[in-house]
Design a protein around this motif. Structure first.
Motif, PDB file in Angstrom:
ATOM      1  N   LEU A   9       1.026   0.888   3.320  1.00 48.08           N
ATOM      2  CA  LEU A   9       0.602  -0.511   3.263  1.00 48.08           C
ATOM      3  C   LEU A   9       0.496  -0.889   1.793  1.00 48.08           C
ATOM      4  N   ILE A  10       1.147  -2.004   1.424  1.00 48.25           N
ATOM      5  CA  ILE A  10       1.146  -2.478   0.044  1.00 48.25           C
ATOM      6  C   ILE A  10       0.564  -3.883   0.025  1.00 48.25           C
ATOM      7  N   THR A  11      -0.478  -4.095  -0.750  1.00 48.76           N
ATOM      8  CA  THR A  11      -1.040  -5.435  -0.869  1.00 48.76           C
ATOM      9  C   THR A  11      -0.278  -6.219  -1.936  1.00 48.76           C
ATOM     10  N   GLY A  12      -0.262  -7.529  -1.795  1.00 48.27           N
ATOM     11  CA  GLY A  12       0.457  -8.363  -2.759  1.00 48.27           C
ATOM     12  C   GLY A  12       1.928  -8.002  -2.836  1.00 48.27           C
ATOM     13  N   ALA A  13       2.547  -7.782  -1.670  1.00 47.06           N
ATOM     14  CA  ALA A  13       3.894  -7.210  -1.643  1.00 47.06           C
ATOM     15  C   ALA A  13       4.997  -8.231  -1.440  1.00 47.06           C
ATOM     16  N   ASN A  14       4.698  -9.505  -1.555  1.00 50.70           N
ATOM     17  CA  ASN A  14       5.741 -10.508  -1.325  1.00 50.70           C
ATOM     18  C   ASN A  14       6.547 -10.834  -2.579  1.00 50.70           C
ATOM     19  N   THR A  31       8.005   3.572   6.998  1.00 51.34           N
ATOM     20  CA  THR A  31       7.516   2.348   7.614  1.00 51.34           C
ATOM     21  C   THR A  31       6.673   1.627   6.573  1.00 51.34           C
ATOM     22  N   VAL A  32       7.029   0.386   6.299  1.00 45.33           N
ATOM     23  CA  VAL A  32       6.370  -0.373   5.232  1.00 45.33           C
ATOM     24  C   VAL A  32       5.636  -1.570   5.826  1.00 45.33           C
ATOM     25  N   TRP A  33       4.337  -1.594   5.611  1.00 43.55           N
ATOM     26  CA  TRP A  33       3.546  -2.783   5.916  1.00 43.55           C
ATOM     27  C   TRP A  33       3.474  -3.614   4.645  1.00 43.55           C
ATOM     28  N   LEU A  34       4.096  -4.766   4.699  1.00 47.57           N
ATOM     29  CA  LEU A  34       4.179  -5.652   3.545  1.00 47.57           C
ATOM     30  C   LEU A  34       3.028  -6.653   3.636  1.00 47.57           C
ATOM     31  N   GLY A  35       1.961  -6.372   2.885  1.00 44.53           N
ATOM     32  CA  GLY A  35       0.793  -7.240   2.922  1.00 44.53           C
ATOM     33  C   GLY A  35       0.996  -8.465   2.057  1.00 44.53           C
ATOM     34  N   ALA A  36       0.753  -9.633   2.618  1.00 47.45           N
ATOM     35  CA  ALA A  36       0.952 -10.884   1.881  1.00 47.45           C
ATOM     36  C   ALA A  36      -0.090 -11.902   2.306  1.00 47.45           C
ATOM     37  N   ARG A  37      -0.677 -12.579   1.350  1.00 44.63           N
ATOM     38  CA  ARG A  37      -1.627 -13.647   1.673  1.00 44.63           C
ATOM     39  C   ARG A  37      -0.917 -14.787   2.388  1.00 44.63           C
ATOM     40  N   ASP A  38       0.307 -15.098   1.927  1.00 43.38           N
ATOM     41  CA  ASP A  38       1.131 -16.146   2.532  1.00 43.38           C
ATOM     42  C   ASP A  38       2.200 -15.459   3.383  1.00 43.38           C
ATOM     43  N   THR A  39       2.073 -15.549   4.697  1.00 46.49           N
ATOM     44  CA  THR A  39       2.994 -14.811   5.561  1.00 46.49           C
ATOM     45  C   THR A  39       4.428 -15.316   5.450  1.00 46.49           C
ATOM     46  N   ALA A  40       4.613 -16.595   5.151  1.00 50.64           N
ATOM     47  CA  ALA A  40       5.971 -17.112   5.003  1.00 50.64           C
ATOM     48  C   ALA A  40       6.670 -16.436   3.823  1.00 50.64           C
ATOM     49  N   ARG A  41       5.947 -16.271   2.737  1.00 52.48           N
ATOM     50  CA  ARG A  41       6.523 -15.573   1.582  1.00 52.48           C
ATOM     51  C   ARG A  41       6.717 -14.099   1.885  1.00 52.48           C
ATOM     52  N   GLY A  42       5.815 -13.551   2.670  1.00 50.82           N
ATOM     53  CA  GLY A  42       5.982 -12.165   3.074  1.00 50.82           C
ATOM     54  C   GLY A  42       7.218 -11.972   3.932  1.00 50.82           C
ATOM     55  N   GLU A  43       7.441 -12.881   4.873  1.00 53.07           N
ATOM     56  CA  GLU A  43       8.630 -12.799   5.724  1.00 53.07           C
ATOM     57  C   GLU A  43       9.902 -12.937   4.901  1.00 53.07           C
ATOM     58  N   ASP A  55      18.393  -1.217   8.957  1.00 52.33           N
ATOM     59  CA  ASP A  55      17.676  -0.215   9.738  1.00 52.33           C
ATOM     60  C   ASP A  55      16.272   0.044   9.210  1.00 52.33           C
ATOM     61  N   ALA A  56      15.843  -0.669   8.172  1.00 51.05           N
ATOM     62  CA  ALA A  56      14.517  -0.460   7.592  1.00 51.05           C
ATOM     63  C   ALA A  56      13.425  -0.893   8.557  1.00 51.05           C
ATOM     64  N   ASP A  57      12.292  -0.220   8.473  1.00 49.68           N
ATOM     65  CA  ASP A  57      11.127  -0.580   9.287  1.00 49.68           C
ATOM     66  C   ASP A  57      10.122  -1.271   8.370  1.00 49.68           C
ATOM     67  N   VAL A  58      10.242  -2.581   8.261  1.00 54.26           N
ATOM     68  CA  VAL A  58       9.385  -3.390   7.391  1.00 54.26           C
ATOM     69  C   VAL A  58       8.630  -4.384   8.255  1.00 54.26           C
ATOM     70  N   ARG A  59       7.325  -4.398   8.112  1.00 54.12           N
ATOM     71  CA  ARG A  59       6.476  -5.239   8.943  1.00 54.12           C
ATOM     72  C   ARG A  59       5.556  -6.059   8.036  1.00 54.12           C
ATOM     73  N   VAL A  60       5.471  -7.328   8.315  1.00 51.86           N
ATOM     74  CA  VAL A  60       4.637  -8.219   7.510  1.00 51.86           C
ATOM     75  C   VAL A  60       3.271  -8.360   8.166  1.00 51.86           C
ATOM     76  N   VAL A  61       2.230  -8.244   7.359  1.00 48.71           N
ATOM     77  CA  VAL A  61       0.874  -8.449   7.846  1.00 48.71           C
ATOM     78  C   VAL A  61       0.161  -9.410   6.901  1.00 48.71           C
ATOM     79  N   GLN A  62      -0.479 -10.420   7.475  1.00 47.42           N
ATOM     80  CA  GLN A  62      -1.238 -11.360   6.648  1.00 47.42           C
ATOM     81  C   GLN A  62      -2.446 -10.624   6.080  1.00 47.42           C
ATOM     82  N   LEU A  63      -2.587 -10.677   4.753  1.00 50.12           N
ATOM     83  CA  LEU A  63      -3.660  -9.923   4.126  1.00 50.12           C
ATOM     84  C   LEU A  63      -4.070 -10.612   2.834  1.00 50.12           C
ATOM     85  N   ASP A  64      -5.247 -11.203   2.867  1.00 48.47           N
ATOM     86  CA  ASP A  64      -5.860 -11.811   1.692  1.00 48.47           C
ATOM     87  C   ASP A  64      -6.966 -10.870   1.245  1.00 48.47           C
ATOM     88  N   VAL A  65      -6.787 -10.227   0.094  1.00 55.10           N
ATOM     89  CA  VAL A  65      -7.719  -9.183  -0.334  1.00 55.10           C
ATOM     90  C   VAL A  65      -9.098  -9.716  -0.673  1.00 55.10           C
TER      91      VAL A  65
END
Length: 240
Positions: A9-14, A31-43, A55-65
């Motif tokens: 899990l990486i915070t500020g990953a957008n 497997t990468v959890w891409l933490g982003a405050r703004d989910t649109a930018r994360g996507e 084939d990458a396993d990348v998942r966006v999760v809304q995350l405001d630290v």
């Protein structure tokens, strides 16, 4: 359903170093959890990775630290997904006023410490129960040479020419927090990382390193079997 992949899990990953770290670890099959405050930018950041590696396993999760509720919801989402968590990279950070110390006010510290120091503490405390279930848990704090007392006093270093006190003190505090986590969590490998002066939005792209170069020590902290010390940069150990 669980996975045998290593999960991060990486915070500020957008953007910037976070996005580069996400892409590089995805290339390794993580497997990468891409933490982003703004989910649109994360996507958007996730799409760039998937366009290059479908084939990458990348998942966006809304995350405001800065939000207890956001971090708790992100934790619940990761738990529900069943991926586990092996590596947590506290990367999210903001810059500060460049005012001289005499012109800096107490209020200038609050937003910066809220993200750069309290953010990593909030996210680490929330995800630690999940992280400690990993057979090889790693906690990575993205710090800065500006948080090093030794580096900022070395006149041969660029960092010694900086006079601002807000951002450097936030990273110095993060370094202390890192050492305390390392002492109190013997089962978790805890590392602070200095990416170096990298051209990102944090410094209006004035850095002398490329983003891939700046991400190198972050990747090393995530993947290397052995590290030269508890605070590392591209050239090895960074003094505290």
């Amino acid at each position: 359903m669980t996975t045998s992949r290593t999960t991060v899990l990486i915070t500020g990953a957008n953007q910037g170093l976070g996005a580069e770290t996400a892409a590089r670890l995805a290339e390794r099959g993580w497997t990468v959890w891409l933490g982003a405050r703004d989910t649109a930018r994360g996507e958007s950041a996730a799409k760039e990775i998937l366009d290059a590696r479908p084939d990458a396993d990348v998942r966006v999760v809304q995350l405001d630290v800065t939000s207890d509720e956001s971090v708790a919801a992100a934790y619940d989402e990761v738990v529900r997904a069943g991926t586990g968590l092996d590596v947590l990279v506290n990367n999210a950070g903001i810059n500060s006023t460049r005012a001289l110390p005499a012109d800096t006010r107490p209020a200038d510290f609050l937003p910066v410490f809220g993200v750069n120091l309290l953010g990593p503490v909030r996210v680490t405390n929330a995800f630690l129960p999940l992280l400690e279930r990993s057979p090889r848990p790693r906690l990575v704090m993205v710090s800065s040479g500006l948080g090093s007392f030794a580096v900022t006093q070395d006149r041969s270093r660029r960092e010694s020419t900086i006079w601002g006190i807000v951002y450097p003190s936030s990273k110095a505090a993060l370094n202390m927090v890192t050492t305390m986590y390392a002492k109190s969590l013997p089962g978790v490998r805890v590392t602070a990382v200095d990416p170096g002066y990298t051209a990102t939005s944090l410094n209006d792209f004035s850095g002398v390193q490329t983003v891939p170069e700046g991400a190198e020590p972050i990747i090393e902290a995530c993947v290397a079997d052995e590290l030269p010390g508890g605070f590392i940069g591209r050239d090895g150990v960074v003094p505290w």
